[in-house]
Scaffold this motif. Sequence first.
Motif, PDB file in Angstrom:
ATOM      1  N   LYS A  18      -8.215  -0.993  -4.670  1.00 35.92           N
ATOM      2  CA  LYS A  18      -6.682  -0.818  -5.430  1.00 35.92           C
ATOM      3  C   LYS A  18      -6.338  -2.000  -6.271  1.00 35.92           C
ATOM      4  O   LYS A  18      -5.292  -1.834  -7.010  1.00 35.92           O
ATOM      5  CB  LYS A  18      -5.732  -0.506  -4.304  1.00 35.92           C
ATOM      6  N   MET A  19      -7.230  -2.883  -6.286  1.00 37.09           N
ATOM      7  CA  MET A  19      -6.906  -4.083  -7.142  1.00 37.09           C
ATOM      8  C   MET A  19      -8.249  -4.745  -7.855  1.00 37.09           C
ATOM      9  O   MET A  19      -8.955  -5.035  -7.193  1.00 37.09           O
ATOM     10  CB  MET A  19      -6.333  -5.184  -6.130  1.00 37.09           C
ATOM     11  N   TYR A  20      -7.999  -4.696  -8.962  1.00 39.16           N
ATOM     12  CA  TYR A  20      -9.332  -5.062  -9.838  1.00 39.16           C
ATOM     13  C   TYR A  20      -8.856  -6.343 -10.703  1.00 39.16           C
ATOM     14  O   TYR A  20      -9.711  -6.907 -11.403  1.00 39.16           O
ATOM     15  CB  TYR A  20      -9.760  -4.026 -10.754  1.00 39.16           C
ATOM     16  N   CYS A  64     -12.046  -8.610  -6.686  1.00 41.89           N
ATOM     17  CA  CYS A  64     -11.565  -8.487  -7.923  1.00 41.89           C
ATOM     18  C   CYS A  64     -11.759  -9.831  -8.737  1.00 41.89           C
ATOM     19  O   CYS A  64     -11.807 -10.985  -8.237  1.00 41.89           O
ATOM     20  CB  CYS A  64     -10.121  -8.014  -7.725  1.00 41.89           C
ATOM     21  N   PHE A 123       1.990   1.573  -3.487  1.00 37.33           N
ATOM     22  CA  PHE A 123       0.816   2.265  -4.233  1.00 37.33           C
ATOM     23  C   PHE A 123       0.742   3.832  -4.211  1.00 37.33           C
ATOM     24  O   PHE A 123       0.728   4.555  -4.917  1.00 37.33           O
ATOM     25  CB  PHE A 123      -0.397   1.663  -4.224  1.00 37.33           C
ATOM     26  N   LEU A 130       0.001 -10.377  -2.022  1.00 37.71           N
ATOM     27  CA  LEU A 130      -0.902  -9.507  -2.625  1.00 37.71           C
ATOM     28  C   LEU A 130      -2.232  -9.913  -2.377  1.00 37.71           C
ATOM     29  O   LEU A 130      -3.342  -9.223  -2.622  1.00 37.71           O
ATOM     30  CB  LEU A 130      -0.833  -9.592  -4.201  1.00 37.71           C
ATOM     31  N   THR A 164      -5.333   2.085  -9.040  1.00 38.29           N
ATOM     32  CA  THR A 164      -5.672   0.696  -9.032  1.00 38.29           C
ATOM     33  C   THR A 164      -4.810   0.276  -9.980  1.00 38.29           C
ATOM     34  O   THR A 164      -4.390   0.568 -10.898  1.00 38.29           O
ATOM     35  CB  THR A 164      -7.250   0.532  -9.509  1.00 38.29           C
ATOM     36  N   LEU A 222      -6.319 -10.301 -10.035  1.00 41.61           N
ATOM     37  CA  LEU A 222      -5.022 -10.920  -9.503  1.00 41.61           C
ATOM     38  C   LEU A 222      -4.726 -12.072 -10.263  1.00 41.61           C
ATOM     39  O   LEU A 222      -5.769 -12.983 -10.625  1.00 41.61           O
ATOM     40  CB  LEU A 222      -5.615 -11.103  -8.199  1.00 41.61           C
ATOM     41  N   ASN A 238       0.892  -1.284  -0.011  1.00 44.30           N
ATOM     42  CA  ASN A 238       0.062   0.237  -0.122  1.00 44.30           C
ATOM     43  C   ASN A 238       0.776   1.342   0.084  1.00 44.30           C
ATOM     44  O   ASN A 238       0.674   2.322  -0.549  1.00 44.30           O
ATOM     45  CB  ASN A 238      -0.922   0.114   1.372  1.00 44.30           C
ATOM     46  N   ALA A 268      -5.246  -7.039  -1.304  1.00 47.39           N
ATOM     47  CA  ALA A 268      -6.283  -7.095  -2.282  1.00 47.39           C
ATOM     48  C   ALA A 268      -7.536  -7.003  -1.241  1.00 47.39           C
ATOM     49  O   ALA A 268      -8.751  -6.378  -1.498  1.00 47.39           O
ATOM     50  CB  ALA A 268      -6.399  -7.954  -3.312  1.00 47.39           C
ATOM     51  N   ILE A 303      -3.367  -4.242 -11.577  1.00 47.94           N
ATOM     52  CA  ILE A 303      -3.563  -5.702 -11.667  1.00 47.94           C
ATOM     53  C   ILE A 303      -2.446  -6.166 -11.094  1.00 47.94           C
ATOM     54  O   ILE A 303      -1.268  -5.860 -11.107  1.00 47.94           O
ATOM     55  CB  ILE A 303      -3.686  -6.187 -13.269  1.00 47.94           C
ATOM     56  N   GLY A 304      -2.526  -7.024  -9.991  1.00 48.21           N
ATOM     57  CA  GLY A 304      -1.514  -8.013  -9.352  1.00 48.21           C
ATOM     58  C   GLY A 304      -1.108  -9.130  -9.987  1.00 48.21           C
ATOM     59  O   GLY A 304      -1.915  -9.806 -10.558  1.00 48.21           O
TER      60      GLY A 304
END
Length: 399
Positions: free
Chosen positions: A149-151, A257, A119, A139, A126, A153, A116, A143, A128-129
């Motif tokens: 912040k993560m859409y 996500c 970020f 991660l 936002t 994974l 975080n 998430a 992709i992890g």
Amino acid sequence: MTDYATSVNLQDPLLERPSTETSYITAKSIPISTRYGYVLVTQQGKPDRTPLVTYHDVGYNSATQFHHFFAFNEMAAITDNFTIYHINAPGQEDRANPLPATSVYPSMEELAETVNDVFNHLEIKTAIGFGVGVGANILTRFALKYPSKMYGLILINGVSRGINYFEGFTLKWPTQDMPQTTWTDPLLTYLIWYHLGFETQTAHPDLVQSLRRHLEENVNAKNVIKLLNSFLKRTPIIMERPNEMNKNANPPITLTCTIMHITGFTSPHKDDVIDTNDKCDPTKSSYVEFSDCGGAVLDEQPAKTAEAIRLFLQGLGHISHMSIPKYSIANRVAEQAAENKRRNGSLGRISRRGSAPFDSVDSGLYRRDSQDDDTVGDDYYGHELQLRVDSFDDRNVKL
């Protein structure tokens, strides 16, 4: 024509640098101060694109885990369309100085907080992890705590359980009296099993030697042991599969996500990956298993992994304009369809954006149901090519 074999490359990518420098091989280093110490972030790809954030596994760092993988031709379109930020856990980057003996290494939850901080520092709203092993665990925690912040994974060998009996019995007790500066044979044996699994060790002794040399020569043993001990003290990740009874009245703790879980058929973490997938929303989670692969997915099956990631990203609405990679499974099917129609004197319409059903893929080759290529008709290929890439995240598949 390039041929991706089912076995690993005989070269040792962990101990070699890329021979040529390109825009996506060259990495920009960004040191970031977090509440739990400094972390080094390396940036690849063009700036001001959609962020894709990676996190490596124990015993690796961004360079040894991801840089060569993103340098593959199959990943070129992804590096051209995303800004990739590789997060190195504290003290895990290349040529890292030994961490102070008195320092307390962050827990898994605290490492998620450092994500975080990254970020916030990079002003990522936002992303992709993309995590492997320990990185997938971190991660996932991030998430869950910061869902906005993560859409997306991508989790390889993602583990959500606490430490199991095998890990506790074979490693946790021996490491209590182990010096925090050097490797021991039990520890190296465990890490080789952790990354490869028993079957891969037997089938690919060259990969075992490569991994052992990497651990002994490339990384700081003291720092890696600190990260490993933190992973061995991990708490289970609390998640619950949504259902009709709990999703409205009492919403469960779950990932919001879209997720893709990847593992190998003989991976030592396969059961954990299945367990993690079972805790996710089935409408947002996909399970991908490579039938001819162990735990080292990125090393054993880089081409298949690259194609699975490409399809996942296209399912999220990215790189939808991208043509099929030259040697991808879907492209081979389309070429076979075109050749068959040429032989029958009717080229017709050929879908260049179709995707072959992954259930019919074995060892990187498309397996036909018919023994005679010339007897396969247009209806067969039309049926096989009708699956669109945007339906990828709705299916659990085996490669």
